[in-house]
Scaffold this active site. Sequence first.
Site, PDB file in Angstrom:
ATOM      1  N   GLY A 124       0.855  -1.191   0.055  1.00 12.78           N
ATOM      2  CA  GLY A 124       0.081   0.102   0.185  1.00 12.78           C
ATOM      3  C   GLY A 124       0.913   1.502   0.122  1.00 12.78           C
ATOM      4  N   ASP A 250      -6.951  -0.855 -16.620  1.00 15.60           N
ATOM      5  CA  ASP A 250      -7.198  -0.074 -15.311  1.00 15.60           C
ATOM      6  C   ASP A 250      -6.392   1.132 -15.298  1.00 15.60           C
ATOM      7  OD1 ASP A 250      -5.199  -2.253 -15.406  1.00 15.60           O
ATOM      8  OD2 ASP A 250      -4.506  -1.227 -13.526  1.00 15.60           O
ATOM      9  N   ASN A 251      -5.497   1.553 -16.460  1.00 20.81           N
ATOM     10  CA  ASN A 251      -4.854   2.806 -16.519  1.00 20.81           C
ATOM     11  C   ASN A 251      -5.310   3.627 -17.576  1.00 20.81           C
ATOM     12  OD1 ASN A 251      -3.333   2.039 -14.282  1.00 20.81           O
ATOM     13  ND2 ASN A 251      -1.531   1.150 -15.562  1.00 20.81           N
TER      14      ASN A 251
END
Length: 490
Positions: A124, A250-251
């Site tokens: 993360g 996703d980009n």
Amino acid sequence: MTVHFPFQNSYSALPDSFFARVAPTPVAAPRLIKLNRSLALQLGLDPDLLETPEGAAILAGKTVPEGADPIAMAYAGHQFGHFVPQLGDGRAILLGEVIDKDGVRRDIQLKGSGPTPFSRRGDGRAALGPVLREYIVSEAMFALGIPTTRSLAAVITGEHVIRETALPGAVLTRVAASHIRVGTFQFFAARRDTEAVRRLADHVIVRHYPELRDVERPYHALLAGVVARQANLVARWLLVGFIHGVMNTDNSSISGETIDYGPCAFMDAYNPSQVFSSIDEMGRYAYANQPRIALWNLTRLAECLLPLFSDEQEKAVADAQDILGGFSDQFSAAYQAGLRRKVGLFTERDGDEALIQDLLDAMAKNQADFTLTFRKLGDAAFDDSADARAQFMEPAAFDEWAGRWRARIALEQQGATGRQAAMHAVNPMFIPRNHRVEAVIQAAVNDDNYAPFEELVKVLAKPFEDQPAYAAYADPPLPDQRVLQTFCGT
Ligand code: AMP
Ligand code: MG
């Protein structure tokens, strides 16, 4: 005084399946590296307050500002052609949305702010190098006039992230028209949740394509709108030598902004098959492949929208194909018009396209620097060809072409002064050259020295001005400075 964010959140009001509510993870010792003061003002935020320790704590995810509704967004995506049904914000948290000074709704997102339910095996977190890279390149793209997410701030966390070695951790505050991607639609389509696809499409229309709200077939028009914006965007990339590097679905942004600066790079010498990304072994996302990939990604979006088009599958597919069929002409129109401006043509004549292609071919053969060739061609409008021809390994190749170009521009009314000015307004002097970006990152990571970063950001804010004091920033890398590969660094 406390920092006030005038949040007006709309995405977090969508159904629960669209996101996971999760707060940023506090970090040890936030320190502000960079605040984009003009962007803060544009967003209605007080830059002086953001520069206080309290501001830095917010930008590092240590404290959550009032009115924020922190979420990690759900999305899926094709990565290098392989579908992954669940990706999502694994290291980014959307704090909320604000309405900027132009009335545009903008996401404020922390990238690198700790794990979320979508983190899979990731930590993360983000390392300082990629955060600085995204800051530099996204702001350079903005200055070049290319649709892009922006960077509001970079902070270091005072903690280390473990990659191949231990690196300083950092958080980027990213600002976007939205973070809705092709992969966001895919997330729901993969679950056959047509109602969610419809909800998302309605949200996107209100937010990014409000002019389509009352048209007869809004979902068809939405696809056409995204096709048009992506066609234009990729043309703009090619016209400045930009290689995104990871054009996964996703980009790929629904609003038509450049998003997710990973192993992206600007090419130095012109080479249509140029690849920089270490993970792009097959050259899927090579420079000249980008239009084709954009269309491939848009085709995945179209598949998600089919159930909204018609109950009759054949009819829906035919409609989608029809709309996708428009991509190629729209891309070519934008790309060719941009190239004409780059070589200083104001009118259109038969043979122009071939003339320009001949220049590109000669550039490729002679390893001519993409940026400087066009920039210096503006000076050649004044008969001052020395710098342009110097870009070519064999300057005779330029001379041969320039003779034909001069004959062509002689057919136009425009004089040399106007032509040079028009060319300089579209051909940048300064791009974020890879060797410069690398040097800036090394100074920050190894020596905690941010002066080179500050200077590079400053130069790149005015890419079309000559800035003689910073002329060296326009130079291509020397052979030993050449960056051959870029890395995601995630
Ligand atoms: P990206 O390569 O940045 O486009 O990310 C692809 C996917 O991997 C997204 O779902 C990210 O949220 C996730 N991801 C990338 N880096 C990390 C990380 N350090 N921790 C957790 N998830 C990550
Ligand atoms: Mg991504």
